[in-house]
Design an enzyme around this catalytic site. Sequence first.
Site, PDB file in Angstrom:
ATOM      1  N   ARG A  66       0.607  12.261  -8.803  1.00 42.74           N
ATOM      2  CA  ARG A  66       1.179  10.923  -8.579  1.00 42.74           C
ATOM      3  C   ARG A  66       2.558  10.784  -9.198  1.00 42.74           C
ATOM      4  O   ARG A  66       3.362   9.957  -8.766  1.00 42.74           O
ATOM      5  CB  ARG A  66       0.277   9.847  -9.203  1.00 42.74           C
ATOM      6  CG  ARG A  66      -1.098   9.719  -8.580  1.00 42.74           C
ATOM      7  CD  ARG A  66      -1.738   8.415  -9.059  1.00 42.74           C
ATOM      8  NE  ARG A  66      -3.175   8.382  -8.900  1.00 42.74           N
ATOM      9  CZ  ARG A  66      -3.808   8.021  -7.782  1.00 42.74           C
ATOM     10  NH1 ARG A  66      -3.119   7.716  -6.707  1.00 42.74           N
ATOM     11  NH2 ARG A  66      -5.126   7.997  -7.736  1.00 42.74           N
ATOM     12  N   GLU A 105       0.837  -1.207   0.000  1.00 42.51           N
ATOM     13  CA  GLU A 105       0.000   0.000   0.000  1.00 42.51           C
ATOM     14  C   GLU A 105       0.872   1.258   0.000  1.00 42.51           C
ATOM     15  O   GLU A 105       2.023   1.216   0.424  1.00 42.51           O
ATOM     16  CB  GLU A 105      -0.872   0.022   1.270  1.00 42.51           C
ATOM     17  CG  GLU A 105      -2.367  -0.086   1.065  1.00 42.51           C
ATOM     18  CD  GLU A 105      -3.030   0.980   0.208  1.00 42.51           C
ATOM     19  OE1 GLU A 105      -2.380   1.636  -0.627  1.00 42.51           O
ATOM     20  OE2 GLU A 105      -4.245   1.156   0.373  1.00 42.51           O
ATOM     21  N   ASP A 106       0.302   2.343  -0.468  1.00 45.53           N
ATOM     22  CA  ASP A 106       1.038   3.604  -0.419  1.00 45.53           C
ATOM     23  C   ASP A 106       0.978   4.204   0.986  1.00 45.53           C
ATOM     24  O   ASP A 106       1.983   4.648   1.521  1.00 45.53           O
ATOM     25  CB  ASP A 106       0.520   4.607  -1.467  1.00 45.53           C
ATOM     26  CG  ASP A 106      -0.998   4.809  -1.424  1.00 45.53           C
ATOM     27  OD1 ASP A 106      -1.689   4.150  -0.605  1.00 45.53           O
ATOM     28  OD2 ASP A 106      -1.506   5.617  -2.222  1.00 45.53           O
ATOM     29  N   ASP A 166      -3.961   5.463   6.573  1.00 42.74           N
ATOM     30  CA  ASP A 166      -4.420   6.668   7.250  1.00 42.74           C
ATOM     31  C   ASP A 166      -5.356   6.238   8.387  1.00 42.74           C
ATOM     32  O   ASP A 166      -4.893   5.892   9.465  1.00 42.74           O
ATOM     33  CB  ASP A 166      -5.097   7.558   6.196  1.00 42.74           C
ATOM     34  CG  ASP A 166      -5.495   8.932   6.705  1.00 42.74           C
ATOM     35  OD1 ASP A 166      -4.809   9.457   7.577  1.00 42.74           O
ATOM     36  OD2 ASP A 166      -6.496   9.473   6.211  1.00 42.74           O
ATOM     37  N   PHE A 212      -1.552  16.014   5.107  1.00 47.34           N
ATOM     38  CA  PHE A 212      -1.883  15.581   3.753  1.00 47.34           C
ATOM     39  C   PHE A 212      -0.663  15.687   2.851  1.00 47.34           C
ATOM     40  O   PHE A 212      -0.056  16.749   2.730  1.00 47.34           O
ATOM     41  CB  PHE A 212      -3.046  16.398   3.180  1.00 47.34           C
ATOM     42  CG  PHE A 212      -3.539  15.834   1.876  1.00 47.34           C
ATOM     43  CD1 PHE A 212      -4.301  14.669   1.859  1.00 47.34           C
ATOM     44  CD2 PHE A 212      -3.221  16.442   0.674  1.00 47.34           C
ATOM     45  CE1 PHE A 212      -4.736  14.122   0.656  1.00 47.34           C
ATOM     46  CE2 PHE A 212      -3.657  15.901  -0.532  1.00 47.34           C
ATOM     47  CZ  PHE A 212      -4.418  14.746  -0.535  1.00 47.34           C
TER      48      PHE A 212
HETATM   49  P1  IMP Z   1      -7.549   4.948   4.984  1.00 41.97           P
HETATM   50  O1  IMP Z   1      -8.612   4.010   4.536  1.00 41.97           O
HETATM   51  O2  IMP Z   1      -8.095   6.090   5.792  1.00 41.97           O
HETATM   52  O3  IMP Z   1      -6.400   4.263   5.696  1.00 41.97           O
HETATM   53  O4  IMP Z   1      -6.988   5.695   3.723  1.00 41.97           O
HETATM   54  C1  IMP Z   1      -6.368   5.069   2.754  1.00 41.97           C
HETATM   55  C2  IMP Z   1      -6.415   5.827   1.446  1.00 41.97           C
HETATM   56  O5  IMP Z   1      -6.676   7.245   1.582  1.00 41.97           O
HETATM   57  C3  IMP Z   1      -5.054   5.730   0.859  1.00 41.97           C
HETATM   58  O6  IMP Z   1      -4.901   4.537   0.112  1.00 41.97           O
HETATM   59  C4  IMP Z   1      -4.974   6.962   0.005  1.00 41.97           C
HETATM   60  O7  IMP Z   1      -5.535   6.715  -1.260  1.00 41.97           O
HETATM   61  C5  IMP Z   1      -5.813   7.976   0.742  1.00 41.97           C
HETATM   62  N1  IMP Z   1      -4.966   8.881   1.553  1.00 41.97           N
HETATM   63  C6  IMP Z   1      -4.824   8.880   2.908  1.00 41.97           C
HETATM   64  N2  IMP Z   1      -3.982   9.844   3.315  1.00 41.97           N
HETATM   65  C7  IMP Z   1      -3.568  10.479   2.191  1.00 41.97           C
HETATM   66  C8  IMP Z   1      -2.662  11.580   1.957  1.00 41.97           C
HETATM   67  O8  IMP Z   1      -2.052  12.186   2.871  1.00 41.97           O
HETATM   68  N3  IMP Z   1      -2.491  11.946   0.653  1.00 41.97           N
HETATM   69  C9  IMP Z   1      -3.119  11.319  -0.387  1.00 41.97           C
HETATM   70  N4  IMP Z   1      -3.963  10.289  -0.211  1.00 41.97           N
HETATM   71  C10 IMP Z   1      -4.190   9.867   1.073  1.00 41.97           C
HETATM   72 MG    MG Z   2      -4.345   4.085  -1.935  1.00 37.69          MG
END
Ligand code: IMP
Ligand code: MG
Length: 181
Positions: free
Chosen positions: A169, A103-104, A107, A156
């Site tokens: 990206r 995963e990238d 969050d 962010f």
């Molecule tokens: P989560 O489900 O809240 O853990 O969020 C996961 C997804 O939210 C990631 O795979 C990203 O696509 C997006 N995301 C969360 N934080 C960031 C950020 O700081 N920049 C860009 N995309 C984010």
């Molecule tokens: Mg993602």
Amino acid sequence: MKNEVEYNGLKFEPYITKEKISARVAELAEQISKDYDGKDPLFLCVLTGAFPFASDLFRAVDIDAEISFIRLQSYQGMSSTGVVKQVLGLGEEIKGRHVVVVEDIIDTGHTMHNLLATIKEGGAADIKIATLLFKPTALRRPIKPDYVGFEIPTKFIIGYGLDIDGKARNLQDIYVLKEEV
Ligand code: IMP
Ligand code: MG
């Protein structure tokens, strides 16, 4: 690297250089190579954001390994957890495999939580998580990534796969949203 980039009228400043990223990716790859020696792991790249990281990480491991891709489609769910993700393209290939989810960023952890449930249903032998970035203070689910590139505060960021409305990206370095003063 630029001192500042702008998207959607928002300004971003340098945060993690491409040199730091590639050094850290090499370290993660070395660890994964040790942990999975002789196991032929299946890397599962979560599209779209993880593709630069997965590409670099996958090529840096020096053991037999395979790669596959899944795409998450978000939609507004009815549950209180907010955005729920649907998994597209997860086939038979994970049955009995040692899966490394790539995963990238993690969050809130909602995405990974849902994904892990689906991968377990698919019959993986075991699952580990490799994420380039991790925001522990934003976490709302009990997710423990096994390989973390960088722990960062709840800010962010964009670049190296991470987007703002589909853009940014292709930045080679990672940038963070500037705090307004
Ligand atoms: P989560 O489900 O809240 O853990 O969020 C996961 C997804 O939210 C990631 O795979 C990203 O696509 C997006 N995301 C969360 N934080 C960031 C950020 O700081 N920049 C860009 N995309 C984010
Ligand atoms: Mg993602």
